[in-house]
Design a protein around this motif. Structure first.
Motif, mmCIF file in Angstrom:
data_model
loop_
_atom_site.group_PDB
_atom_site.id
_atom_site.type_symbol
_atom_site.label_atom_id
_atom_site.label_comp_id
_atom_site.label_asym_id
_atom_site.label_seq_id
_atom_site.Cartn_x
_atom_site.Cartn_y
_atom_site.Cartn_z
ATOM 1 N N LYS A 109 71.628 -27.288 -38.377
ATOM 2 C CA LYS A 109 70.923 -28.301 -39.156
ATOM 3 C C LYS A 109 69.452 -27.918 -39.233
ATOM 4 N N TYR A 110 68.913 -27.984 -40.423
ATOM 5 C CA TYR A 110 67.499 -27.683 -40.604
ATOM 6 C C TYR A 110 66.692 -28.974 -40.616
ATOM 7 N N ARG A 111 65.554 -28.914 -39.987
ATOM 8 C CA ARG A 111 64.664 -30.068 -39.967
ATOM 9 C C ARG A 111 63.723 -29.991 -41.181
ATOM 10 N N ASN B 52 66.506 -27.652 -26.320
ATOM 11 C CA ASN B 52 66.194 -27.872 -27.732
ATOM 12 C C ASN B 52 65.816 -29.327 -27.961
ATOM 13 N N GLU C 157 67.853 -34.193 -32.106
ATOM 14 C CA GLU C 157 67.728 -34.979 -33.317
ATOM 15 C C GLU C 157 69.113 -35.445 -33.738
ATOM 16 N N ILE D 168 72.621 -33.369 -34.008
ATOM 17 C CA ILE D 168 72.424 -32.047 -33.408
ATOM 18 C C ILE D 168 72.759 -32.109 -31.928
ATOM 19 N N TYR E 194 71.614 -23.866 -31.619
ATOM 20 C CA TYR E 194 71.921 -25.190 -32.132
ATOM 21 C C TYR E 194 70.729 -25.830 -32.849
ATOM 22 N N GLY E 195 69.642 -25.057 -32.994
ATOM 23 C CA GLY E 195 68.488 -25.594 -33.718
ATOM 24 C C GLY E 195 67.859 -26.764 -32.970
ATOM 25 N N PRO E 196 67.231 -27.689 -33.673
ATOM 26 C CA PRO E 196 67.111 -27.721 -35.136
ATOM 27 C C PRO E 196 66.001 -26.803 -35.638
ATOM 28 N N TYR E 197 66.283 -26.093 -36.710
ATOM 29 C CA TYR E 197 65.305 -25.184 -37.274
ATOM 30 C C TYR E 197 64.408 -25.912 -38.272
ATOM 31 N N LYS F 146 63.161 -26.132 -41.830
ATOM 32 C CA LYS F 146 63.869 -25.738 -43.042
ATOM 33 C C LYS F 146 63.191 -24.550 -43.717
#
Length: 346
Positions: free
Chosen positions: A92-94, A122, A125, A128, A156-159, A161
């Motif tokens: 999932k991208y932030r 991590n 969120e 996630i 597992y992110g969150p990355y 975006k």
């Protein structure tokens, strides 16, 4: 050698070192052809053989396994529960609509000594699943200070975006706790193919003190082990220890200088992720210990020397525990050929 003859033991072997190295290389090439994964291949001189540690689900790679059997390799099937996320991990991208966590988001006057082996986490969120890992050791590059850990701790992110830097925020997680609250910084420099390493930029200078030491809080006499330097190893059978958030400090014997781990790749990057330049030791690690420091006590020194950093762990069905780790020189070497400097006690 008369003075040492009672200390020596000679065994006749059937395979030369050249034969073992040649078999090792052939099996890696065949693994590429068969697209095989979920295993660790280790060149182990103790057994005068190649050892294939294969996760239970690896049994579906029948062609590769049957080929390996032609070379008489030792095959150990493993329990489930390796340190790496599965290939169907949800990403999932932030959306970077707001500023990142401020390093000064908590103003209470409390400085934390973040040591090697402490937990990192991590940022959680909605939707996630956060990933627990361990702090490795502090390094520097010019004026910047980083915390080294395993690169797969970002999975597992969150990355942020794209087209941002795909960085991941990390929080501090004390031993014997599941409550991560204090922001450390972002990991924007990392790799999970070829090598498994990353660097968390220390952004919360008001909160964390980059102490060059290893967590050993289970021992009331020596709760912290100062880091006095690193130590290149050339002797199989060396006695090593590691520190990690899950299993704390454990020790064991180095038994392989040459191993490779192949795991399902990250969506969008590669079908198979091959981790090279790993060594194997018979010491206990579990999920959450990834990134923890591997170290050695040296006689006469008032501290320990860093040997490497945990990147994976396995447990065979006959209850043998093996940890794999990158040696220190792999961790300090960045992809752009620049070097990180290990921070040590004065």
């Amino acid at each position: 050698m008369k003075d040492y003859k009672d200390l020596l033991e000679f065994k006749q072997v059937s395979r030369s070192l050249d034969d073992l190295n040649d078999t090792f290389s052939k099996l890696i090439n065949i693994a590429d052809q068969y697209n095989a994964a979920d295993f660790i291949l280790s060149n182990e001189y103790e057994f005068n053989n190649i050892v294939l540690y294969c996760y239970n689900k690896c049994q579906k790679n029948n062609d590769f396994i049957n080929y390996a059997k032609n070379f008489g390799v030792i095959i150990n099937y493993l329990e489930n529960g390796d340190l790496f996320p599965s290939s169907d991990s949800k990403f999932k991208y932030r959306h970077n609509k707001t500023k990142r966590n401020s390093p000064n988001q908590d103003k209470r006057n409390l400085e934390i000594q973040l040591l090697g082996g402490d937990g990192i986490h991590n940022k959680a969120e909605e939707g996630i699943k956060p990933m627990t890992c361990s702090a490795g050791f502090w390094v520097s590059n010019g004026s910047q200070i980083f915390l080294a850990s395993a690169g797969h701790c970002t999975l597992y992110g969150p990355y942020v975006k794209p087209p941002d830097d795909m960085s991941v925020d990390f929080l501090y997680l004390p031993w014997n706790s599941n409550n991560s609250v204090f922001y450390i910084g972002r990991m924007s420099i990392y790799s999970i193919i070829g090598s498994d390493k990353g660097y968390i930029l220390k952004e919360n200078d008001d909160r964390f003190n980059s102490v060059p030491a290893i967590r050993n809080s289970d021992d009331p006499d020596y709760p912290e082990l100062p880091i006095v330097g690193d130590l290149p190893l050339s002797t199989r059978g060396a006695y090593l220890c590691k520190s990690g958030h899950t299993t704390h400090v454990t020790c064991g014997i180095l038994h392989s200088f040459r191993a490779v781990q192949r795991v399902p790749g990250v969506p969008g990057n590669s079908t198979i992720s091959t981790i090279n330049d790993v060594w194997a030791a018979r010491l206990i690690s579990q999920k959450g210990d990834s990134g923890g420091p591997v170290f050695k006590f040296v006689l006469g020194e008032a501290g320990v020397r860093i040997v490497g950093m945990i990147v994976g762990a396995i447990k065979t069905i006959n209850n043998i525990s093996v940890s794999i780790f990158h040696p220190t020189d792999v961790i300090s070497r960045r992809d752009n050929s620049s070097l990180m400097d290990l921070i040590t006690v004065p």
